[in-house]
Design a protein around this motif. Structure first.
Motif, short mmCIF file in Angstrom:
data_model
loop_
_atom_site.label_atom_id
_atom_site.label_comp_id
_atom_site.label_asym_id
_atom_site.label_seq_id
_atom_site.Cartn_x
_atom_site.Cartn_y
_atom_site.Cartn_z
N ASN A 1 -19.51 19.40 28.34
CA ASN A 1 -19.25 20.68 29.00
C ASN A 1 -19.96 20.82 30.35
OD1 ASN A 1 -17.67 21.61 26.78
ND2 ASN A 1 -19.56 22.10 25.67
N ILE A 2 -20.40 19.70 30.89
CA ILE A 2 -21.13 19.72 32.16
C ILE A 2 -20.15 19.78 33.33
CG2 ILE A 2 -22.66 18.40 33.66
CD1 ILE A 2 -24.09 19.63 31.34
N GLN A 3 -20.43 20.67 34.28
CA GLN A 3 -19.66 20.70 35.52
C GLN A 3 -20.36 19.83 36.56
OE1 GLN A 3 -18.89 24.66 36.90
NE2 GLN A 3 -17.60 25.17 35.16
N CYS A 4 -19.60 19.37 37.53
CA CYS A 4 -20.14 18.51 38.58
C CYS A 4 -20.68 19.37 39.72
CB CYS A 4 -19.06 17.58 39.11
SG CYS A 4 -18.32 16.55 37.83
N ASP A 5 -21.96 19.25 40.00
CA ASP A 5 -22.59 20.00 41.09
C ASP A 5 -22.43 19.21 42.38
OD1 ASP A 5 -23.35 21.85 39.22
OD2 ASP A 5 -25.39 21.07 38.99
N LEU A 6 -21.63 19.74 43.30
CA LEU A 6 -21.33 19.04 44.54
C LEU A 6 -21.95 19.76 45.72
CD1 LEU A 6 -17.55 18.23 43.92
CD2 LEU A 6 -19.57 16.86 43.32
N SER A 7 -22.60 19.01 46.60
CA SER A 7 -23.24 19.57 47.78
C SER A 7 -22.22 19.82 48.87
CB SER A 7 -24.33 18.63 48.29
OG SER A 7 -23.75 17.44 48.79
N GLU A 8 -22.66 20.46 49.95
CA GLU A 8 -21.77 20.76 51.07
C GLU A 8 -21.34 19.49 51.81
OE1 GLU A 8 -23.65 22.55 54.53
OE2 GLU A 8 -25.59 22.32 53.55
N ASN A 9 -22.06 18.38 51.63
CA ASN A 9 -21.66 17.13 52.26
C ASN A 9 -20.39 16.56 51.64
OD1 ASN A 9 -23.89 17.11 53.99
ND2 ASN A 9 -25.18 16.14 52.45
N ILE A 10 -20.09 16.98 50.41
CA ILE A 10 -18.90 16.49 49.71
C ILE A 10 -17.80 17.54 49.69
CG2 ILE A 10 -18.02 15.70 47.48
CD1 ILE A 10 -20.78 14.54 46.93
N ALA A 11 -18.17 18.77 49.29
CA ALA A 11 -17.19 19.84 49.13
C ALA A 11 -17.48 20.94 50.16
CB ALA A 11 -17.24 20.41 47.71
N LYS A 12 -16.55 21.15 51.04
CA LYS A 12 -16.71 22.18 52.07
C LYS A 12 -15.78 23.35 51.77
CE LYS A 12 -18.02 18.85 55.68
NZ LYS A 12 -19.44 19.23 55.61
N ILE A 13 -16.33 24.55 51.81
CA ILE A 13 -15.57 25.77 51.51
C ILE A 13 -14.94 26.28 52.80
CG2 ILE A 13 -15.69 28.10 50.56
CD1 ILE A 13 -18.27 27.22 49.11
N ASN A 14 -13.65 26.48 52.78
CA ASN A 14 -12.92 26.98 53.93
C ASN A 14 -12.22 28.28 53.53
OD1 ASN A 14 -11.43 27.45 56.22
ND2 ASN A 14 -10.02 25.74 55.92
N LEU A 15 -12.75 29.40 54.04
CA LEU A 15 -12.18 30.72 53.74
C LEU A 15 -11.33 31.25 54.89
CD1 LEU A 15 -15.25 32.44 52.03
CD2 LEU A 15 -13.30 31.33 50.93
N ASN A 16 -11.29 30.53 55.99
CA ASN A 16 -10.51 30.96 57.16
C ASN A 16 -9.32 30.01 57.34
OD1 ASN A 16 -12.43 33.01 57.82
ND2 ASN A 16 -13.74 31.42 58.70
N ASN A 17 -8.19 30.43 56.85
CA ASN A 17 -7.00 29.59 56.97
C ASN A 17 -5.77 30.48 57.09
OD1 ASN A 17 -5.61 29.76 54.06
ND2 ASN A 17 -7.84 29.75 53.79
N GLY A 18 -4.72 29.92 57.61
CA GLY A 18 -3.51 30.70 57.82
C GLY A 18 -2.45 30.47 56.76
N THR A 19 -2.86 30.09 55.55
CA THR A 19 -1.91 29.82 54.47
C THR A 19 -1.82 31.02 53.53
OG1 THR A 19 -3.56 28.86 53.00
CG2 THR A 19 -2.56 27.40 54.64
N SER A 20 -1.01 30.87 52.52
CA SER A 20 -0.86 31.94 51.53
C SER A 20 -2.02 31.98 50.55
CB SER A 20 0.46 31.75 50.76
OG SER A 20 0.47 30.50 50.09
N PHE A 21 -2.89 30.98 50.60
CA PHE A 21 -4.06 30.95 49.71
C PHE A 21 -5.26 31.59 50.40
CE2 PHE A 21 -1.47 27.22 48.54
CZ PHE A 21 -1.19 27.56 47.21
N ASP A 22 -6.18 32.08 49.58
CA ASP A 22 -7.37 32.74 50.14
C ASP A 22 -8.40 31.74 50.64
OD1 ASP A 22 -6.35 35.27 49.58
OD2 ASP A 22 -7.12 35.23 47.53
N GLY A 23 -8.39 30.54 50.14
CA GLY A 23 -9.37 29.56 50.56
C GLY A 23 -9.02 28.17 50.08
N TRP A 24 -9.74 27.19 50.63
CA TRP A 24 -9.55 25.78 50.27
C TRP A 24 -10.91 25.14 50.07
CZ3 TRP A 24 -4.68 23.27 50.09
CH2 TRP A 24 -3.60 24.06 50.51
N ILE A 25 -10.98 24.19 49.17
CA ILE A 25 -12.15 23.33 49.01
C ILE A 25 -11.77 21.94 49.50
CG2 ILE A 25 -13.81 22.32 47.41
CD1 ILE A 25 -14.16 25.28 47.72
#
Length: 283
Positions: free
Chosen positions: A135-159
């Motif tokens: 049941n362990i989740q993978c802890d990913l740093s910002e060097n691997i997973a970048k959060i993008n909340l500013n996009n022009g798509t129908s989704f609120d954000g992208w990883i």
């Protein structure tokens, strides 16, 4: 030489919120599953290496000599995250064992041999078992997973998942929800995430309110017949749907422990207690 500032920082807390991966297509979800399975595999390798070390010799960050012992298509950055997480898991498990040993000695010193024997029996059965990663989740740093909340798509954000080398980088879409927005506007979102096969966990740093320095002290008693009783004659016992803690516990006793109905009723009890807590008037 400049002196460090003595101004205390405002107390903060870390809260989390999950977003579903259901908005990603099948190919991306399959790629996430493949990466997580490989991440857990190399993390298990690092746990095996660290498990034989004394607790005081377990490093917080694994160096190249440890990281190179796990062959994987994942990049060095992924290995660093897996190594750090494995170290934290092993050190936490060993610390619990150390605390259990101290508690056994404490029971003996206080003249409670029955409790000491019971805890010793539990410890002997559990001390050699290594932590599982089901049941362990993978802890990913910002060097691997970048959060993008500013996009022009129908989704609120992208990883944006990177550091995959020849495997190719890709992006996972997600949508915000009420709880996410509530935490987002209360504090600020942290750059690291936890990733599982079904959801993404975001973390938010939120400033705690200043402790109250005025008003009277309120006494609280928790019971079965009356769920919450206060010293100022406040009492809360009945939920919005007419249930009481006594009726829910009575229903729980009639179900087989571990059955579907038992787990549903236990969840009902937990939600009922949250409902009672929300009714408390502290003004």
């Amino acid at each position: 030489m400049k002196k460090k500032s003595s101004i205390p920082k405002d107390p903060t807390t870390i809260k989390s919120s999950r977003a579903s991966l259901k908005f990603a297509n099948r190919a991306k979800r399959d790629e996430v599953s493949r990466i997580i399975d490989e991440y857990k595999r190399i993390m298990a390798v690092y746990i095996d290496l660290l498990w034989v070390l004394p607790v005081d010799d377990i490093p917080g960050y694994l160096d190249k000599s440890y990281l190179d012992k796990a062959d994987s298509f994942l990049s060095y950055r992924f290995k660093q995250c897996a190594g750090k997480q494995a170290s934290g898991i092993v050190r936490g498990t060993r610390q619990k064992q150390r605390q259990t040993i101290w508690k056994i000695s404490d029971f003996i010193a206080r003249g409670e041999p029955k409790k000491a024997r019971k805890l010793q029996h539990y410890f002997d059965a559990k001390q050699t078992s290594k932590p599982t990663l089901d049941n362990i989740q993978c802890d990913l740093s910002e060097n691997i997973a970048k959060i993008n909340l500013n996009n022009g798509t129908s989704f609120d954000g992208w990883i944006n998942i990177g550091s995959l080398g020849k495997e190719g980088n890709f992006a996972i879409p997600f949508k915000k929800h009420k709880h996410f927005n509530e935490l987002y506007f209360k504090g600020h979102i942290l750059k690291s995430i936890s990733l599982s096969k079904s959801n993404i966990t975001f973390f938010f740093e939120i400033e705690l309110p200043e402790p109250r320095t005025f008003g009277s002290i309120l006494g609280l008693d928790i019971g079965v017949k009356t769920a919450l009783s206060f010293s100022d004659n406040q009492a809360y016992n009945t939920g919005n749907h007419g249930h009481t803690l006594d009726s829910i516990c009575d229903k729980l006793c009639r179900h087989q422990p571990g059955s579907k109905n038992f787990l549903q009723t236990a969840k009902h009890r937990r939600c009922f207690l949250h409902e009672m807590a929300n009714k408390i008037d502290l003004d």
